[in-house]
Design a protein around this motif. Structure first.
Motif, PDB file in Angstrom:
ATOM      1  N   GLU A 134       0.773  -1.139  -0.105  1.00 24.96           N
ATOM      2  CA  GLU A 134       0.334   0.103  -0.167  1.00 24.96           C
ATOM      3  C   GLU A 134       0.782   1.373  -0.297  1.00 24.96           C
ATOM      4  OE1 GLU A 134      -3.495   2.390   3.103  1.00 24.96           O
ATOM      5  OE2 GLU A 134      -2.477  -0.017   3.028  1.00 24.96           O
ATOM      6  N   ARG A 135       2.028   1.087   0.570  1.00 19.47           N
ATOM      7  CA  ARG A 135       3.062   2.275   1.007  1.00 19.47           C
ATOM      8  C   ARG A 135       3.657   2.731  -0.537  1.00 19.47           C
ATOM      9  NH1 ARG A 135       4.095   0.195   6.010  1.00 19.47           N
ATOM     10  NH2 ARG A 135       5.865  -0.144   5.080  1.00 19.47           N
ATOM     11  N   SER A 136       4.007   1.246  -0.733  1.00 17.68           N
ATOM     12  CA  SER A 136       4.957   1.341  -2.538  1.00 17.68           C
ATOM     13  C   SER A 136       3.657   2.368  -3.755  1.00 17.68           C
ATOM     14  CB  SER A 136       5.358   0.960  -3.454  1.00 17.68           C
ATOM     15  OG  SER A 136       6.421  -0.128  -1.766  1.00 17.68           O
ATOM     16  N   GLY A 137       2.352   2.187  -3.544  1.00 17.19           N
ATOM     17  CA  GLY A 137       1.574   2.352  -4.556  1.00 17.19           C
ATOM     18  C   GLY A 137       1.183   1.369  -5.634  1.00 17.19           C
ATOM     19  N   ILE A 138       1.325  -0.073  -5.030  1.00 13.67           N
ATOM     20  CA  ILE A 138       1.259  -0.997  -5.733  1.00 13.67           C
ATOM     21  C   ILE A 138      -0.178  -1.861  -5.469  1.00 13.67           C
ATOM     22  CG2 ILE A 138       2.410  -3.635  -6.207  1.00 13.67           C
ATOM     23  CD1 ILE A 138       5.229  -2.629  -5.202  1.00 13.67           C
ATOM     24  N   PRO A 139      -0.902  -2.088  -6.309  1.00 11.11           N
ATOM     25  CA  PRO A 139      -2.210  -2.892  -6.357  1.00 11.11           C
ATOM     26  C   PRO A 139      -1.297  -4.604  -5.994  1.00 11.11           C
ATOM     27  CG  PRO A 139      -1.612  -1.758  -8.752  1.00 11.11           C
ATOM     28  CD  PRO A 139      -0.951  -2.011  -8.632  1.00 11.11           C
ATOM     29  N   PRO A 143       9.244  -2.812  -2.358  1.00 12.55           N
ATOM     30  CA  PRO A 143       9.446  -0.551  -2.986  1.00 12.55           C
ATOM     31  C   PRO A 143      10.278  -0.563  -4.595  1.00 12.55           C
ATOM     32  CG  PRO A 143       9.637  -0.897  -0.879  1.00 12.55           C
ATOM     33  CD  PRO A 143       9.637  -2.037  -0.898  1.00 12.55           C
ATOM     34  N   VAL A 169       9.415  -1.447  -7.834  1.00  7.53           N
ATOM     35  CA  VAL A 169       7.886   0.344  -8.592  1.00  7.53           C
ATOM     36  C   VAL A 169       8.370   0.157  -9.889  1.00  7.53           C
ATOM     37  CG1 VAL A 169       7.234   2.187  -8.259  1.00  7.53           C
ATOM     38  CG2 VAL A 169       7.380   0.680  -6.688  1.00  7.53           C
TER      39      VAL A 169
END
Length: 454
Positions: A165-170, A374, A377
């Protein structure tokens, strides 16, 4: 040469010297950490020892101390008889019972080493009593705990979801959990049939009321067959010189639940409750229980400290300390950054999975996932690698290798194996663990990132 390359070269030297010469790898690792950290990198001794696994040290000492007392006062024997009765005497079911219990504990929130520390000692007594290969039992416990790792309620599941979630990954928490369960169940089937499961299925039932194996002999292992595998249950043998009929050992009567055994059982239940509900340290709880039992019955605890697996403690703590040094100088980040810059995203994803497997075989799975997810990404930004599949492949690659004897779970298995078989269990766990280091990243990467996108 950079600090990162120096640390890698020293790690290779540790294994080469330890293989050629009969020197404890842990002792070599401490020396290497001192030589590299203080001698070459100018670090203070406190910085070198910052990676010493104090929690793991306490777990190994506390758990082996407690279960040495439990063996001395007959608690483990009582548990063996009760569990065999619960499965109707089907000895072949016992490894799978250990697998399921370990997985359920972890899925409900216990950290994997805590579950293994609770279940492995009991499982190893089953192995010794009923002729089960200790490697089979140990691996079933480890992979059972691994199967529960990424439950939405589990520690690794929560940590991984947070990093994603923090890494912005689905993310897909349910998909991650189920793919990991399937992977470890398949590994469990492979372990069962590769290390003696067929013989257990053919052996039939043991008598839970008299603690006897099929055929009337007491359920202890016979002499191993060539290759080191147990020959099955029972001790009926034929004297080679005289051709006399088989001898059988008289059955062991069912044990009563006396005061010492009841207190020991309550201590074990408290360990489970403390780990699941209160998030207490398993090692400290085990040490507390061992001290209480020693105060209650000093005679039962006599020589228990001498039964702690000190050689294994030195081995694992030394290797993990050196691994911590490598992480502190940035070796993992150095390798991850270099790989993430490759022009072939799928190949880079595979190499990151390999880094996760190699490093996690010596260090914290949680820490590795937090560092490497991370780094994925930039690969996901290319659109050539699926986010959910790569996270799952990374998670599986970093967790299934915990069967390595240098990881906490593998070390607990070795420490609780019968003393005369510890060297054999250690060697085979090392082969199995590093076999998974080679195979798990490739299989999980192919199945979850390559084939899944077709």
């Amino acid at each position: 040469m950079s600090a990162e390359l120096v640390s890698i070269a020293a790690l290779l030297a540790i294994f080469v010297i330890g293989t050629v010469r009969a020197v404890n790898l842990g002792a070599l690792a401490f020396v290497a950490a001192f030589a590299v950290g203080v001698g070459m990198l100018g670090m203070d001794a406190s910085e070198v020892l910052a990676g010493f696994p104090a929690e793991l040290f306490v777990i190994l000492v506390g758990v082996t101390y407690l279960f040495a007392i439990a063996r001395n006062n007959g608690t483990v024997e009582w548990l063996v008889q009760a569990a065999v009765r619960a499965v109707g005497g089907r000895v072949a079911a016992i490894p799978w019972v250990m697998f399921v219990i370990s997985g359920v504990l972890v899925a409900l929130g216990a950290v994997s080493p805590a579950a293994v520390a609770i279940i492995a000692p009991v499982g190893m007594v089953f192995a010794a009593r009923y002729g089960i290969n200790p490697l089979l039992m140990g691996l079933m416990v480890v992979h059972g705990s691994a199967a529960g790792n990424f439950s939405p309620l589990g520690v690794l599941g929560v940590v991984t979801s947070g990093v994603v979630e923090r890494s912005g990954i689905p993310g897909d928490a349910t998909g991650l959990f189920l793919s990991n369960v399937v992977f470890n169940v398949l590994l469990g089937l492979g372990v069962f049939f590769a290390f003696g499961g067929r013989k257990l299925l053919r052996a039939g039932r043991s008598d839970p009321d008299t603690d006897t194996a099929p055929g009337g002999a007491r359920g202890v292992p016979r002499s191993p067959e060539p290759g080191g595998r147990p020959a099955g249950t029972g001790v009926a043998t034929r004297l080679p010189e005289t051709g006399a009929p088989p001898k059988t050992v008289p059955p062991t009567p069912a044990l009563a639940l006396d005061r010492d055994r009841a207190v020991t059982l309550l201590s074990m239940v408290a360990m489970v409750g403390g780990a699941l509900v209160l998030d207490l340290d398993v090692g400290l709880m085990a040490l507390t229980a061992a001290v209480v039992l020693t105060l209650l019955s000093p005679a039962q605890a006599k020589d228990a400290v001498g039964q702690i697996s000190w050689g294994i403690v030195l081995l694992v703590c030394g290797i993990v300390t050196y691994s911590g040094l490598m992480q502190s100088v940035g070796t993992v980040d150095y390798l991850g950054d270099a790989i993430s810059k490759l022009d072939a995203p799928l190949l880079a994803a595979l190499l990151i999975c390999y880094i996760a497997a190699v490093v996690s075989a010596f260090a914290s799975t949680t820490g590795i996932l937090g560092a490497l997810i991370p780094l994925a990404v930039p690969l996901l930004a290319t659109g050539q690698v699926g986010a959910v599949g790569l996270v799952a492949a990374l998670s599986i690659s970093s967790s299934v290798v915990d069967s390595s004897p240098f990881s906490t779970n593998g070390a607990i298995v070795v420490a609780n194996a019968p003393e005369e078989k510890q060297a054999v269990v250690y060697r085979h766990l090392m082969k199995w663990g590093f076999g998974l280091v080679l195979a798990a990243p490739l299989v999980s990467w192919a199945g979850l990132t390559v084939l899944a996108d077709w």
